[in-house]
Design a protein around this motif. Structure first.
Motif, PDB file in Angstrom:
ATOM      1  N   PHE A 165       0.859  -1.192   0.000  1.00  0.00           N
ATOM      2  CA  PHE A 165       0.000   0.000   0.000  1.00  0.00           C
ATOM      3  C   PHE A 165       0.892   1.236   0.000  1.00  0.00           C
ATOM      4  CE2 PHE A 165      -2.435   3.376   2.022  1.00  0.00           C
ATOM      5  CZ  PHE A 165      -3.613   3.346   1.279  1.00  0.00           C
ATOM      6  N   PRO A 166       0.706   2.151  -0.955  1.00  0.00           N
ATOM      7  CA  PRO A 166       1.681   3.232  -1.158  1.00  0.00           C
ATOM      8  C   PRO A 166       1.956   4.094   0.064  1.00  0.00           C
ATOM      9  CG  PRO A 166      -0.344   3.626  -2.410  1.00  0.00           C
ATOM     10  CD  PRO A 166      -0.386   2.218  -1.941  1.00  0.00           C
ATOM     11  N   GLY A 167       0.927   4.368   0.864  1.00  0.00           N
ATOM     12  CA  GLY A 167       1.121   5.199   2.045  1.00  0.00           C
ATOM     13  C   GLY A 167       1.992   4.576   3.100  1.00  0.00           C
ATOM     14  N   PHE A 168       2.197   3.250   3.014  1.00  0.00           N
ATOM     15  CA  PHE A 168       3.054   2.556   3.970  1.00  0.00           C
ATOM     16  C   PHE A 168       4.466   2.344   3.413  1.00  0.00           C
ATOM     17  CE2 PHE A 168      -1.039   0.030   5.135  1.00  0.00           C
ATOM     18  CZ  PHE A 168      -1.634   1.196   5.602  1.00  0.00           C
ATOM     19  N   VAL A 169       4.645   2.612   2.113  1.00  0.00           N
ATOM     20  CA  VAL A 169       5.940   2.375   1.465  1.00  0.00           C
ATOM     21  C   VAL A 169       6.820   3.617   1.529  1.00  0.00           C
ATOM     22  CG1 VAL A 169       7.099   1.784  -0.707  1.00  0.00           C
ATOM     23  CG2 VAL A 169       4.978   0.611  -0.060  1.00  0.00           C
ATOM     24  N   SER A 170       6.261   4.761   1.132  1.00  0.00           N
ATOM     25  CA  SER A 170       7.031   6.006   1.124  1.00  0.00           C
ATOM     26  C   SER A 170       6.075   7.187   1.091  1.00  0.00           C
ATOM     27  CB  SER A 170       7.963   6.047  -0.092  1.00  0.00           C
ATOM     28  OG  SER A 170       7.243   6.393  -1.268  1.00  0.00           O
ATOM     29  N   SER A 171       6.631   8.377   1.096  1.00  0.00           N
ATOM     30  CA  SER A 171       5.808   9.593   0.996  1.00  0.00           C
ATOM     31  C   SER A 171       5.517   9.953  -0.453  1.00  0.00           C
ATOM     32  CB  SER A 171       6.506  10.766   1.693  1.00  0.00           C
ATOM     33  OG  SER A 171       7.792  10.968   1.140  1.00  0.00           O
ATOM     34  N   ASP A 172       6.066   9.201  -1.394  1.00  0.00           N
ATOM     35  CA  ASP A 172       5.838   9.461  -2.813  1.00  0.00           C
ATOM     36  C   ASP A 172       4.472   8.926  -3.242  1.00  0.00           C
ATOM     37  OD1 ASP A 172       8.368  10.513  -2.895  1.00  0.00           O
ATOM     38  OD2 ASP A 172       9.287   8.721  -3.756  1.00  0.00           O
ATOM     39  N   LYS A 173       3.808   9.658  -4.118  1.00  0.00           N
ATOM     40  CA  LYS A 173       2.506   9.217  -4.610  1.00  0.00           C
ATOM     41  C   LYS A 173       2.625   7.910  -5.392  1.00  0.00           C
ATOM     42  CE  LYS A 173      -1.919  10.016  -4.948  1.00  0.00           C
ATOM     43  NZ  LYS A 173      -2.767   9.963  -3.745  1.00  0.00           N
TER      44      LYS A 173
ATOM     45  N   GLU B  54      -4.956  10.324   0.419  1.00  0.00           N
ATOM     46  CA  GLU B  54      -6.066  10.265  -0.543  1.00  0.00           C
ATOM     47  C   GLU B  54      -5.696   9.453  -1.783  1.00  0.00           C
ATOM     48  OE1 GLU B  54      -7.761  13.930  -1.828  1.00  0.00           O
ATOM     49  OE2 GLU B  54      -8.649  14.397   0.119  1.00  0.00           O
ATOM     50  N   PRO B  55      -6.665   8.762  -2.372  1.00  0.00           N
ATOM     51  CA  PRO B  55      -6.415   8.087  -3.649  1.00  0.00           C
ATOM     52  C   PRO B  55      -6.271   9.115  -4.771  1.00  0.00           C
ATOM     53  CG  PRO B  55      -8.726   7.899  -3.014  1.00  0.00           C
ATOM     54  CD  PRO B  55      -8.025   8.565  -1.871  1.00  0.00           C
ATOM     55  N   PRO B  56      -5.800   8.668  -5.947  1.00  0.00           N
ATOM     56  CA  PRO B  56      -5.565   7.274  -6.340  1.00  0.00           C
ATOM     57  C   PRO B  56      -4.362   6.657  -5.634  1.00  0.00           C
ATOM     58  CG  PRO B  56      -4.846   8.770  -8.084  1.00  0.00           C
ATOM     59  CD  PRO B  56      -5.543   9.617  -7.070  1.00  0.00           C
ATOM     60  N   HIS B  57      -4.461   5.357  -5.408  1.00  0.00           N
ATOM     61  CA  HIS B  57      -3.405   4.614  -4.739  1.00  0.00           C
ATOM     62  C   HIS B  57      -2.664   3.755  -5.765  1.00  0.00           C
ATOM     63  CE1 HIS B  57      -5.970   5.077  -0.880  1.00  0.00           C
ATOM     64  NE2 HIS B  57      -5.079   6.041  -0.964  1.00  0.00           N
ATOM     65  N   PHE B  58      -1.434   4.135  -6.030  1.00  0.00           N
ATOM     66  CA  PHE B  58      -0.586   3.425  -6.994  1.00  0.00           C
ATOM     67  C   PHE B  58       0.383   2.536  -6.222  1.00  0.00           C
ATOM     68  CE2 PHE B  58      -1.658   7.540  -8.914  1.00  0.00           C
ATOM     69  CZ  PHE B  58      -2.212   7.137 -10.114  1.00  0.00           C
TER      70      PHE B  58
END
Length: 340
Positions: free
Chosen positions: A215-223, A285-289
């Motif tokens: 899940f991107p929010g748990f990986v880094s601060s990058d979108k 916020e999404p979109p979640h890449f």
């Protein structure tokens, strides 16, 4: 490199231990394309026993109707799925709402094939605190009873989304290893949903495992996080406790890109924020890449290629992909497959 990675990927047992994307069962095909051996639909989370039972029933019906799927009750079921070219289905709960306030429901759901249950989902419940709760209390009296009953029924205790004190109490009081099926390293990226080095060590010392999540929010601060940012969490945790305790819980879900359009995803996100299931601090916020190259389960071969480039050996990768979880399953569930 590509041919080496492909051979390794095809030969390995690959388990994704958290797959809420499977709310839409048509996405099983994406996991098959990606070479997965066993996948774990979330069949219980925020609902009580009745609604959860209906979801379990849908999966049991699917398992009866489809010869390409195997219900995983033991470690041997996963090895059998690999031998037969089928996909193992690991039923799990993300949260303890399905057992309500009744310990006997643990026995009931275990009999129906639920092998893993998270103690909390971000907020406080009857058992203890979630990882985003204002307080950080430990297990309640009921929570201690839940841990004991889960041990007795051989249901795996999962402390993903669970508060630090509650998790430490579970580790202390459980007679079996406790896992965190999906969480990244807080020292690599300080999300409220990630976990400290101290907690990573405690889980490993107890014989459990920690699953790295996409899940991107748990990986880094990058979108749009990179695959190397995802691997940074694997590297850090392996350096901290060793490759034998790290697994995959990538957590693809149906609200992510490209499975849901941006407008609908935002509406669903706002509902989760409003009901306190998620917080904006942990869930942007999404979109979640998902990480570039492994945006969906279809392209998981790219992770094998990237891990080899980062210096992981074939043995390391086999452990992280499946063997570490199989060790947990053998320890808690047992090793023998059911007669079929």
């Amino acid at each position: 490199m590509d041919s080496i990675a492909k051979r390794l990927h095809e030969a390995a047992i690959i388990i994704d231990a958290v797959c809420p994307l499977l709310d839409d069962t048509s996405t099983i095909s994406a996991y098959r394309t990606g070479g997965l051996t066993a996948i774990a639909p979330t069949v219980g989370a925020w609902y009580g026993a009745g609604a959860t039972l209906r979801t379990v029933g849908l999966w049991q019906k699917l398992l009866r109707e489809r010869d390409d799927l195997i219900l995983v009750r033991t470690a041997a079921d996963i090895r059998q799925a690999k031998r037969l070219g089928k996909i193992g289905i690991i039923l799990h709960f993300q949260g303890a709402d399905p057992i309500e306030d009744n310990l006997d429901l643990i026995d009931a759901f275990k009999a129906l094939g639920i092998g893993i249950m998270q103690l909390a989902y971000n907020v406080k419940n009857r058992i203890g605190d979630g990882c985003e709760e204002r307080t950080d209390a430990g297990l309640s009296r009921f929570g201690l009873q839940v841990v004991e009953r889960m041990n007795q029924t051989r249901m795996i205790i999962d402390c993903s989304h669970t508060g630090v004190r509650t998790t430490m109490d579970a580790v202390e009081h459980s007679s079996a290893p406790v896992i965190i099926s999906h969480a990244n390293a807080k020292s690599v990226h300080p999300s409220p949903r990630n976990i400290s080095d101290e907690l990573i060590k405690a889980i490993a010392e107890n014989g459990g495992t920690i699953g790295v999540v996409g899940f991107p929010g748990f990986v880094s601060s990058d979108k749009r996080p990179t695959i190397d940012q995802f691997i940074d969490h694997i590297v850090h945790m392996c350096d901290l406790v060793g490759t034998q305790y790290i697994t995959l819980g990538i957590d693809y879900y149906n609200g992510q890109f490209p499975y849901m359009d941006d407008a609908t995803s935002l509406k669903e996100y706002e509902k989760l924020i409003a009901n306190n299931s998620w917080s904006p601090e942990a869930y942007p916020e999404p979109p979640h890449f998902y990480p570039a190259g492994i945006e969906t389960p279809k392209t998981l071969l790219a992770l094998t290629e990237a891990l080899l480039r980062r210096g992981f050996t074939a043995d390391d990768i086999r452990k992280i992909y499946g063997e570490n979880l199989i060790r947990i399953y053998e320890t808690i569930w047992g090793g023998e497959a059911e007669l079929r």
